[in-house]
Write an enzyme that holds these catalytic residues in place. Structure first.
Site, PDB file in Angstrom:
ATOM      1  N   GLY A  69       0.780  -1.231   0.000  1.00  8.76           N
ATOM      2  CA  GLY A  69       0.000   0.000   0.000  1.00  8.76           C
ATOM      3  C   GLY A  69       0.813   1.283   0.000  1.00  8.76           C
ATOM      4  N   GLN A  70       2.135   1.166  -0.122  1.00  5.62           N
ATOM      5  CA  GLN A  70       2.954   2.370  -0.146  1.00  5.62           C
ATOM      6  C   GLN A  70       2.552   3.245  -1.332  1.00  5.62           C
ATOM      7  OE1 GLN A  70       4.043  -0.739  -0.033  1.00  5.62           O
ATOM      8  NE2 GLN A  70       5.630  -0.997   1.496  1.00  5.62           N
ATOM      9  N   LYS A  71       2.687   4.536  -1.156  1.00  8.12           N
ATOM     10  CA  LYS A  71       2.278   5.478  -2.203  1.00  8.12           C
ATOM     11  C   LYS A  71       2.939   5.155  -3.540  1.00  8.12           C
ATOM     12  CE  LYS A  71       1.262  10.273  -2.873  1.00  8.12           C
ATOM     13  NZ  LYS A  71       1.040  11.536  -2.216  1.00  8.12           N
ATOM     14  N   LEU A  73       3.619   2.343  -4.739  1.00  6.43           N
ATOM     15  CA  LEU A  73       3.076   1.111  -5.329  1.00  6.43           C
ATOM     16  C   LEU A  73       1.626   1.250  -5.795  1.00  6.43           C
ATOM     17  CD1 LEU A  73       4.462  -1.525  -2.786  1.00  6.43           C
ATOM     18  CD2 LEU A  73       5.370  -0.945  -5.036  1.00  6.43           C
TER      19      LEU A  73
END
Length: 184
Positions: A69-71, A73
């Site tokens: 969920g990292q920005k 990705l």
């Protein structure tokens, strides 16, 4: 191979669900999946890319796709939408500062044509933490009651204890199953 064996194999294949698990980084997606699979949760690393696990639950084969969920990705999430039967959107109930960002990302997802009709399960994770936001407030910020394109339900839960996780997954399987499969 006999005709009945072919029919049984086809029926077994049809009871398969593809479930995409998304949410902002640090919401607890991987911990929830591992807890549901009864795997250890004491050493969780951020998901870089994706992880796929398969489990049998309520007479279904669930293919769980846990996507980071990292920005950096999130722009790749669209690569995982194809043939998705259900979306699990994980919210960190204790992260008040990013709840609006969480809402914006969910709205983008629900506008995706390839997710049209997918059941939506919102898991308000970390509900056990002091100051956690209650599910009614989260539903309001996420504007869940305005969603008409997807069946949805929200559950508070705790990934570490597994609290309400089975109930939430039962709802999801029942909802997808009632739409896609002839239930016995």
């Amino acid at each position: 191979m006999g005709f009945l064996k072919i029919l049984r194999k086809q029926r077994a294949r049809e009871r398969e669900m593809r479930i995409l698990i998304l949410g902002l980084d640090n919401a607890g997606k991987t911990t929830l999946m591992k807890k549901f699979l009864d795997e250890p949760t004491d050493t969780i690393e951020p998901t870089l890319g994706f992880d796929i696990k398969t489990v049998h639950f309520k007479d279904f084969q669930l293919n769980l796709w846990d996507v980071g969920g990292q920005k950096s990705l999130r722009s790749y999430w669209k690569n995982y939408f194809e043939s998705t039967d259900a979306l699990i959107w994980v919210v960190d109930s204790s992260d008040r500062e990013r709840l609006l960002q969480c809402s914006e990302e969910l709205k983008k997802l629900l506008g995706e044509e390839r997710l049209a009709g997918a059941s939506l399960l919102v898991l308000a994770n970390k509900s056990d933490l002091p100051g956690a936001i209650d599910v009614n407030s989260i539903a309001q910020v996420l504007d869940l009651h305005s969603i008409k394109s997807h069946h949805w339900k929200i559950f508070s839960c705790c990934a570490l204890s597994g609290d309400r996780l089975v109930q939430a997954m039962t709802w999801l399987c029942d909802d997808v199953g009632s739409r896609l499969f002839i239930l016995d």
